[in-house]
Design a protein around this motif. Structure first.
Motif, PDB file in Angstrom:
ATOM      1  N   ARG A 193       0.833  -1.208   0.000  1.00  0.00           N
ATOM      2  CA  ARG A 193       0.000   0.000   0.000  1.00  0.00           C
ATOM      3  C   ARG A 193       0.865   1.255   0.000  1.00  0.00           C
ATOM      4  O   ARG A 193       0.618   2.207  -0.760  1.00  0.00           O
ATOM      5  N   GLN A 260     -10.213   4.785  -6.905  1.00  0.00           N
ATOM      6  CA  GLN A 260     -10.777   3.878  -5.908  1.00  0.00           C
ATOM      7  C   GLN A 260      -9.890   3.819  -4.665  1.00  0.00           C
ATOM      8  O   GLN A 260      -8.667   3.852  -4.760  1.00  0.00           O
ATOM      9  N   PRO A 261     -10.489   3.723  -3.480  1.00  0.00           N
ATOM     10  CA  PRO A 261      -9.694   3.642  -2.255  1.00  0.00           C
ATOM     11  C   PRO A 261      -9.074   2.254  -2.091  1.00  0.00           C
ATOM     12  O   PRO A 261      -9.619   1.256  -2.568  1.00  0.00           O
ATOM     13  N   THR A 263      -7.900   1.509   1.147  1.00  0.00           N
ATOM     14  CA  THR A 263      -8.146   1.247   2.563  1.00  0.00           C
ATOM     15  C   THR A 263      -9.592   1.591   2.866  1.00  0.00           C
ATOM     16  O   THR A 263     -10.246   2.339   2.129  1.00  0.00           O
ATOM     17  N   THR A 264     -10.110   1.050   3.948  1.00  0.00           N
ATOM     18  CA  THR A 264     -11.492   1.314   4.342  1.00  0.00           C
ATOM     19  C   THR A 264     -11.639   2.757   4.800  1.00  0.00           C
ATOM     20  O   THR A 264     -10.907   3.195   5.706  1.00  0.00           O
ATOM     21  N   PRO A 265     -12.529   3.530   4.183  1.00  0.00           N
ATOM     22  CA  PRO A 265     -12.698   4.941   4.598  1.00  0.00           C
ATOM     23  C   PRO A 265     -13.118   5.028   6.052  1.00  0.00           C
ATOM     24  O   PRO A 265     -13.907   4.210   6.550  1.00  0.00           O
ATOM     25  N   ARG A 266     -12.576   6.036   6.761  1.00  0.00           N
ATOM     26  CA  ARG A 266     -12.949   6.250   8.148  1.00  0.00           C
ATOM     27  C   ARG A 266     -14.364   6.774   8.263  1.00  0.00           C
ATOM     28  O   ARG A 266     -14.829   7.557   7.438  1.00  0.00           O
ATOM     29  N   ARG A 267     -15.053   6.321   9.297  1.00  0.00           N
ATOM     30  CA  ARG A 267     -16.403   6.808   9.563  1.00  0.00           C
ATOM     31  C   ARG A 267     -16.432   7.461  10.927  1.00  0.00           C
ATOM     32  O   ARG A 267     -15.928   6.930  11.906  1.00  0.00           O
TER      33      ARG A 267
END
Length: 268
Positions: A193, A260-261, A263-267
């Motif tokens: 990554r 496209q991401p 990593t999982t986007p922060r929420r």
């Protein structure tokens, strides 16, 4: 006019180590550096006993938030007490043969080069890999910081460079890179990554040909052309996992260049 004694001409040497949660390995690393005049550990706020063990072993410890491998190592050499520095990770050890070669070069005042490289020999689940892409894996780790350092912008797969001659020393830097396959897979995914993000920022592009061919080439180059098969099943697994790293890096770069991401986007 008095002639300087050999001891006076012998450069003082600082060993610089970066560490994070290395309580099980930092002691052996420091012990292999007993010939150095100083051992400096830059710790990234470890959650285990790394700091206490390093201090008990005689190291000077500084703590600094981690912002990249290259930056952390450059900070370490800047804080060293002496201009000649020997840089290690906590999972590395100086072998007896390498120590003798360093000491011999030091006795000559490090007069023949601005920096020195040597082979790195990695343990892979109980066997040292002596073929393929794993060895000799020569690294430049001993140098005069006045003429070099950890340069560039790449924070992963970082490399030191110097202005001047580089000589090669006999002996191996012993490397224990993985505690388990799970750790290796997590580590290679993280590095993939970071490299994909670095390449994307520089405008590098992934292609369909690279997606298909680059991992296969990495495997066959290391396993067949460079003799990785001579390391038995250890060489096979190593070559396969390293090829998968190339696949992950290329896929991540492909995703990034297509918006496209990875990593999982922060929420919130």
């Amino acid at each position: 006019m008095d002639t300087p004694s050999p001891a006076a001409a012998r450069p003082r040497l600082s060993a610089c180590i970066i560490a994070f949660d290395e309580a099980d390995r930092i002691g052996d690393c420091i012990a292999s550096l007993s010939f150095c005049d100083e051992v400096l550990v830059v710790d990234s706020h470890s959650r285990d006993a790394t700091v206490a063990i390093a201090q008990a072993a005689g190291a000077r410890v500084l703590q600094r938030a981690f912002d990249g491998f290259r930056s952390q190592k450059q900070f370490a050499i800047e804080q060293a007490a002496h201009d000649w520095v020997l840089c290690l990770d906590a999972d590395e050890r100086v072998s007896g043969e390498l120590r003798a070669a360093i000491e011999a070069a030091r006795a000559r005042g490090f007069a023949d080069a601005a920096g020195y490289r040597f082979a790195r020999l990695s343990d892979y689940f109980g066997r040292f890999l002596r073929h393929g892409n794993a060895y000799p894996d020569r690294v430049l780790r001993l140098f005069d910081r006045r003429r070099g350092g950890w340069r560039g912008k790449r924070e992963v797969h970082e490399a030191a460079s110097v202005d001047g001659a580089v000589a090669t020393l006999r002996g191996d830097l012993i490397h224990y890179p993985y505690r388990s396959l799970e750790q290796q897979l997590a580590k290679t995914e993280r590095y993939a990554r970071m490299m994909a993000e670095h390449d994307h920022a520089r405008g590098k592009r992934a292609t369909l040909a690279k997606l298909v061919l680059a991992p296969a080439w990495r495997f066959w180059r290391g396993y067949l052309l460079r003799g990785g098969f001579l390391d038995g099943w250890h060489g096979l697994v190593y070559a396969y996992v390293r090829a998968n790293y190339v696949r992950q890096k290329t896929v991540m770069l492909w995703l990034l260049q297509n918006g496209q991401p990875v990593t999982t986007p922060r929420r919130d």
